[in-house]
Design a protein around this motif. Structure first.
Motif, mmCIF file in Angstrom:
data_model
loop_
_atom_site.group_PDB
_atom_site.id
_atom_site.type_symbol
_atom_site.label_atom_id
_atom_site.label_comp_id
_atom_site.label_asym_id
_atom_site.label_seq_id
_atom_site.Cartn_x
_atom_site.Cartn_y
_atom_site.Cartn_z
ATOM 1 N N GLU A 273 0.824 -1.208 0.000
ATOM 2 C CA GLU A 273 0.000 0.000 0.000
ATOM 3 C C GLU A 273 0.852 1.248 0.000
ATOM 4 O OE1 GLU A 273 -2.178 -0.702 3.433
ATOM 5 O OE2 GLU A 273 -3.825 -1.712 2.403
ATOM 6 N N LEU A 274 1.936 1.181 0.751
ATOM 7 C CA LEU A 274 2.779 2.364 0.856
ATOM 8 C C LEU A 274 3.540 2.625 -0.434
ATOM 9 C CD1 LEU A 274 4.222 1.822 4.434
ATOM 10 C CD2 LEU A 274 2.548 3.514 3.751
ATOM 11 N N SER A 275 3.882 1.530 -1.140
ATOM 12 C CA SER A 275 4.737 1.696 -2.314
ATOM 13 C C SER A 275 3.976 1.940 -3.596
ATOM 14 C CB SER A 275 5.598 0.453 -2.527
ATOM 15 O OG SER A 275 6.046 -0.050 -1.328
ATOM 16 N N SER A 276 2.775 1.414 -3.674
ATOM 17 C CA SER A 276 2.109 1.448 -4.986
ATOM 18 C C SER A 276 1.735 2.868 -5.365
ATOM 19 C CB SER A 276 0.870 0.567 -4.971
ATOM 20 O OG SER A 276 -0.045 1.059 -4.034
ATOM 21 N N ALA A 277 1.676 3.088 -6.650
ATOM 22 C CA ALA A 277 1.461 4.444 -7.159
ATOM 23 C C ALA A 277 0.091 4.976 -6.764
ATOM 24 C CB ALA A 277 1.625 4.470 -8.670
ATOM 25 N N ASN A 278 -0.951 4.167 -6.921
ATOM 26 C CA ASN A 278 -2.282 4.592 -6.477
ATOM 27 C C ASN A 278 -2.828 3.581 -5.509
ATOM 28 O OD1 ASN A 278 -1.936 5.937 -9.104
ATOM 29 N ND2 ASN A 278 -2.660 3.967 -9.871
ATOM 30 N N THR A 279 -3.585 4.063 -4.547
ATOM 31 C CA THR A 279 -4.342 3.093 -3.742
ATOM 32 C C THR A 279 -5.564 2.771 -4.567
ATOM 33 O OG1 THR A 279 -4.929 5.086 -2.554
ATOM 34 C CG2 THR A 279 -3.728 3.426 -1.342
ATOM 35 N N ALA A 280 -5.550 1.591 -5.212
ATOM 36 C CA ALA A 280 -6.576 1.268 -6.195
ATOM 37 C C ALA A 280 -7.956 1.136 -5.581
ATOM 38 C CB ALA A 280 -6.187 -0.018 -6.917
ATOM 39 N N ALA A 340 -3.749 2.922 8.484
ATOM 40 C CA ALA A 340 -3.450 4.307 8.125
ATOM 41 C C ALA A 340 -4.438 4.788 7.070
ATOM 42 C CB ALA A 340 -2.031 4.399 7.581
ATOM 43 N N SER A 341 -4.865 6.039 7.246
ATOM 44 C CA SER A 341 -5.852 6.557 6.309
ATOM 45 C C SER A 341 -5.202 6.897 4.979
ATOM 46 C CB SER A 341 -6.502 7.814 6.884
ATOM 47 O OG SER A 341 -5.548 8.862 6.872
ATOM 48 N N LYS A 342 -6.045 7.045 3.986
ATOM 49 C CA LYS A 342 -5.531 7.319 2.646
ATOM 50 C C LYS A 342 -4.774 8.634 2.607
ATOM 51 C CE LYS A 342 -7.250 7.109 -2.044
ATOM 52 N NZ LYS A 342 -8.348 7.713 -2.764
ATOM 53 N N GLU A 343 -5.304 9.622 3.353
ATOM 54 C CA GLU A 343 -4.653 10.939 3.333
ATOM 55 C C GLU A 343 -3.263 10.853 3.924
ATOM 56 O OE1 GLU A 343 -8.737 11.067 3.196
ATOM 57 O OE2 GLU A 343 -7.808 10.910 5.174
ATOM 58 N N THR A 344 -3.170 10.082 4.994
ATOM 59 C CA THR A 344 -1.860 9.961 5.635
ATOM 60 C C THR A 344 -0.878 9.274 4.707
ATOM 61 O OG1 THR A 344 -3.216 9.476 7.569
ATOM 62 C CG2 THR A 344 -0.841 9.470 7.863
ATOM 63 N N ILE A 345 -1.342 8.236 4.031
ATOM 64 C CA ILE A 345 -0.445 7.524 3.113
ATOM 65 C C ILE A 345 0.001 8.454 1.996
ATOM 66 C CG2 ILE A 345 -0.267 5.611 1.486
ATOM 67 C CD1 ILE A 345 -2.043 3.979 3.200
ATOM 68 N N GLU A 346 -0.928 9.303 1.541
ATOM 69 C CA GLU A 346 -0.571 10.288 0.518
ATOM 70 C C GLU A 346 0.509 11.225 1.038
ATOM 71 O OE1 GLU A 346 -1.449 9.240 -2.716
ATOM 72 O OE2 GLU A 346 -0.652 11.275 -2.629
ATOM 73 N N TRP A 348 2.674 10.670 3.293
ATOM 74 C CA TRP A 348 3.954 9.978 3.364
ATOM 75 C C TRP A 348 4.592 9.828 1.995
ATOM 76 C CZ3 TRP A 348 1.385 5.790 6.830
ATOM 77 C CH2 TRP A 348 1.357 6.246 8.159
ATOM 78 N N ARG A 349 3.777 9.663 0.994
ATOM 79 C CA ARG A 349 4.342 9.545 -0.362
ATOM 80 C C ARG A 349 4.960 10.844 -0.812
ATOM 81 N NH1 ARG A 349 0.020 6.735 -2.625
ATOM 82 N NH2 ARG A 349 0.219 4.594 -1.905
ATOM 83 N N GLU A 350 4.318 11.929 -0.389
ATOM 84 C CA GLU A 350 4.836 13.240 -0.779
ATOM 85 C C GLU A 350 6.110 13.582 -0.038
ATOM 86 O OE1 GLU A 350 0.778 15.689 -1.339
ATOM 87 O OE2 GLU A 350 2.524 16.783 -0.564
ATOM 88 N N ASN A 351 6.094 13.317 1.244
ATOM 89 C CA ASN A 351 7.224 13.746 2.057
ATOM 90 C C ASN A 351 8.260 12.667 2.301
ATOM 91 O OD1 ASN A 351 6.278 16.340 2.531
ATOM 92 N ND2 ASN A 351 4.923 15.611 4.127
ATOM 93 N N GLY A 352 7.811 11.445 2.290
ATOM 94 C CA GLY A 352 8.689 10.358 2.684
ATOM 95 C C GLY A 352 8.684 10.243 4.208
#
Lengths: 447, 375
Positions: A273-280, A340-346, A348-352
């Motif tokens: 979930e953390l790595s994939s480009a989109n949460t499908a 983890a919520s979708k927003e949080t995962i987003e 993390w993707r933005e910031n690392g």
């Protein structure tokens, strides 16, 4: 010194929000220290909780509401034995003339005949309500060899008897350190032989602080997750990640007495979930399912660990390992480990993530690291703990070859405890020679 | 240095700005802190680096000199800071720092007292641990060092979390206004036993005191004072020695051919002792393998020269709860009791040591005398 800064801090302290709770309340998890570290027991305080010392059961009710750090002693009253709070009195320090004491043990023969009092006589004294100290005085008076002993040996004898006939119980707050120490003594395999100094090294090297987003691969029962959450103090996130579909159990988190604010910060999410480009998958269904699964997982594991108080003991003079009788009800289900919520995962993707800790037992560190390292920000520190050196060496080598990290270092923490008493200072008889190895480094951009 | 709610310290989107503090990394043992300034340059053995080239780049990336050599620019962390700060005194390194912070049970929001400040190595890590709502009060009796420490904390952006004051803790004790407010106290002094009574006053119940000493005699003296004078006030007194052992990792050719039946002279030309020695001094890259019987193995072994880490002895105490703190205040205060902490009640419990802070001498109060005075 700026006065206003002091005033702000002082007024903050008067607020009810003490960072560390000072009183043991009903339902909270406590650490009971019997006889100065001989025996450590975790308990959850409730009206029905019981602790067995020697061969008697004692209700833990007197402990509710007491401040952490209080000392309790066994007393005998009309209703039987109970724990009562004591305020220790200073004892005369008599170790001043040790150098002049020429007694030694050349004439003392260990033939079990030194003590005149029999077991039944002692038991009779106890039933009549004799205090522990009185029994000890009687034992000393009836001992043929006591006077022949070297002064420090006399003190050692007295202390031994005190532990048996007048045991003391210290009420302590569980903290990452005490929980780790207790487990390392009794069930080290459950925490992957992660010793206290190794754990503290992980927290420091991974730069765990408020508002940071720490990625954790925790296969040591939740000890690392809990310790990180403690240092986050209710801000930032600690995200437990895992391969596959089921998160690793983190039931140890429940022992920390975290407030809801802190528990909310402990989340989990799979590596995919953390790595994939989109949460499908759509947000609604999956989220709820995920939460249900996670909670079921936690509830299942918590129901087993909730019944028994964890019994951890070192080598005791009493020699008996006791089990605590189960309490009548489950106090509180953990809220930690929500998905983890979708927003949080987003986010993390933005910031690392700002740092990474891997404590994965029986997993090859490199195969874990290569998947999670890309989730870290550049210049973010990471630490990998492992019981064995060789896999870490291989991992370090691969990281160097792939130019994925710098400042790579493998460290082995070394810890030795000492007994420091006048004329009796020496390292402890037993020392842990093995606390695992830590590989640390800083992630860099490969471009 | 530390992240805030609105600004992430480390982020894919965080770019270097004018005025930032960065750590310039050449090698693991060659690093230095640099304040980015758009007109400045950095000169080292690799050439000249213009700061203006750095601005706008993300942290954790390479930057190049005019000669085409690169270094890395890293975000400062307390660990990196400990390795690059200027030593005005002997400092604590990561082994001791991590252990101390763990055992002092420091979490966000805590109030920590520290003496002496020294070069601010531990202070930086303490600040990180108490952020954002806690505070570190640090004391040093050396005026110049206190000034330098304050400057460092400004540089690293933690000055809102750390207050440095010039004060002789051994002689004067900690300030009264902090009594009963400290979650933890840390002492790194030549004679910590002199500061113990004052530290005891500062600590909340169940608070933790730690004293760090390089010499066992200091530890013994400190432990003695704690045990004999404060029984019932301090419990769980423990002493530890902490060290770190580092390992080096190399790729080495190992001859795995069997011993029997083969002539080593011809097959393993590269494996003769003298040549092997040369090879094992190289860093990691594998050279061509002409012998089919040799395998490349990554090996680790402890470093022959251990990095100079000060292994200190750390003695821990936890303050027990004392009944005196909860008693009513209606008892008449002792003439000497200026602090209003109900000394009278505490004194009835046992023999107390009063340290004349100004001169460092011990004044003994007899229990009997106290009882007489109270009647």
């Amino acid at each position: 010194m700026e006065l206003d800064k002091d005033q702000t801090v002082m007024s903050e302290d008067k607020k009810p929000q003490d960072p560390n709770p000072r009183f043991a309340c009903e339902g909270c998890s406590v650490l009971l220290d019997v006889n100065d570290g001989d025996r450590l027991v975790f308990a959850r305080l409730s009206g029905g909780a019981i602790l067995k010392i020697g061969n008697k059961n004692y209700s833990l009710k007197p402990l509710i509401g007491a401040p952490f750090g209080s000392l309790f002693q066994v007393e005998t009253g009309e209703d039987g034995s109970f724990l009562s709070r004591i305020f220790p009195i200073k004892q005369e320090n008599s170790s001043n003339n040790v150098m002049d004491d020429s007694r030694d043990n050349r004439e003392i023969v260990d033939n079990n005949e030194a003590q005149n009092l029999t077991g039944e006589e002692i038991e009779a004294m106890r039933r009549e309500g004799a205090k522990g100290d009185e029994i000890i005085e009687a034992l000393i008076a009836n001992s043929k060899t006591f006077d022949k002993k070297f002064q420090l040996s006399q003190e050692k004898y007295k202390l031994k008897k005190q532990k048996k006939y007048a045991p003391k119980l210290l009420l302590r707050r569980p903290f990452a350190r005490s929980i780790c120490e207790a487990y390392f003594k009794k069930y080290p395999a459950r925490i992957g032989f992660l010793r206290v100094d190794a754990l503290s090294l992980l927290l420091t090297m991974a730069n765990v602080t408020a508002y940071s987003d720490v990625l954790v691969v925790d296969m040591v029962g939740g000890l690392v997750t809990g310790a990180v959450a403690e240092r986050l103090g209710g801000t930032g996130y600690v995200c437990n990640t895992y391969k596959g579909s089921a998160p690793y159990p983190v039931e140890m988190v429940r022992m920390f007495n975290f407030s809801d604010k802190v528990l909310e910060r402990i989340v989990q999410s799979s590596i995919n979930e953390l790595s994939s480009a989109n949460t499908a998958s759509p947000e609604g269904n999956n989220q709820q399912e995920g939460v249900c699964n996670a909670e079921n997982n936690i509830n299942e594991t918590s129901s087993t660990s909730d019944i028994m108080v964890e019994e951890i003991s070192a080598t005791t003079e009493a020699g008996v390992v006791d089990i605590v009788v189960p309490e009548s009800k489950v106090i509180k289900a953990a809220k930690a480990g929500a998905k983890a919520s979708k927003e949080t995962i987003e986010m993390w993707r933005e910031n690392g993530f700002s740092s990474l800790i891997i404590a994965a037992q029986d997993q090859d560190p490199w195969s874990v690291a290569k998947d999670v390292l890309p989730l870290l920000s550049y210049s973010a520190p990471f630490v990998i703990y492992h019981q064995y050196l060789q896999p870490l060496a291989t991992c370090m080598h691969k990281l160097q070859q792939g130019k994925m990290a710098i400042n790579l270092q493998i460290t082995e923490p070394w810890l030795r405890e000492y007994q420091v008493l006048p004329s009796r200072s020496h390292p402890h008889m037993q020392m842990s020679s093995f606390g695992g190895y830590v590989l640390s480094g800083i992630r860099i951009s490969t471009t | 240095m530390l992240p805030t709610e609105s600004k992430k310290a480390l982020s894919f989107k965080r770019y270097i700005e004018d005025g930032d503090l960065v750590i310039v990394y050449e090698r693991h043992d060659v690093m230095k802190p640099v304040k980015v300034s758009k007109d400045a340059v950095l000169q080292n053995r690799f050439g000249v680096y213009k700061h203006s080239d750095w601005i706008g780049k993300p942290l954790g990336t390479k930057v190049f000199s005019n000669k085409g050599k690169f270094v890395y620019l890293l975000a400062p962390t307390p660990e990196l800071w400990t390795l690059v700060l200027s030593h005005r005194t002997q400092i604590l390194y990561i082994a001791d720092i991590s252990f101390v912070v763990m055992y002092l049970e420091v979490v966000p929001g805590c109030v920590v007292l520290e003496s002496g400040t020294g070069s601010g190595s531990l202070s930086t890590s303490l600040a990180r641990a108490v952020a954002p709502t806690g505070h570190v009060y640090s004391f040093d009796f050396h005026e110049q060092r206190a000034v330098s420490a304050r400057e460092d904390f400004e540089k690293t952006g933690i000055s809102s979390l750390v207050t440095v004051e010039v004060r002789d803790i051994q002689g004067e004790g900690f300030p009264e206004k902090l009594s009963g407010l400290a979650d933890s106290v840390f002492l790194d002094l030549p004679q910590p036993w002199l500061a113990v009574p004052s530290a005891a006053k500062m600590l909340k119940q169940d608070g933790v005191l730690c004293s760090f000493s390089p010499c066992i005699e200091q530890v013994q003296r400190t432990c003695e004072v704690l045990r004999s004078d404060f029984i019932g006030k301090f419990s769980e007194i423990r002493t530890f020695e902490v060290l770190l052992r580092t390992y080096e990792v190399k790729e080495v050719k190992m001859d795995t051919s069997s011993m029997v039946g083969e002539s080593h002279e011809e097959d393993n030309e590269g494996m003769r002792p003298c040549k092997r020695k040369h090879r094992s001094n190289e860093d990691v890259t594998v050279s061509q393998d002409n012998s089919s019987n040799a395998t490349s193995v990554v090996m680790a072994r402890p470093c022959s020269e251990a990095r100079a880490v000060l292994a200190g002895y750390i003695a821990w105490r936890t303050v027990n709860s004392t009944p005196a703190l909860f008693s009513d205040e209606s008892l008449p205060a002792e003439a000497k009791d200026k602090q209003g902490l109900d000394y009278k009640r505490k004194m009835d419990d046992g023999l107390w040591t009063f340290v004349d802070m100004a001169s460092g001498r011990y004044l003994w109060r007899n229990l009997k005398e106290m009882r007489e005075n109270s009647q």
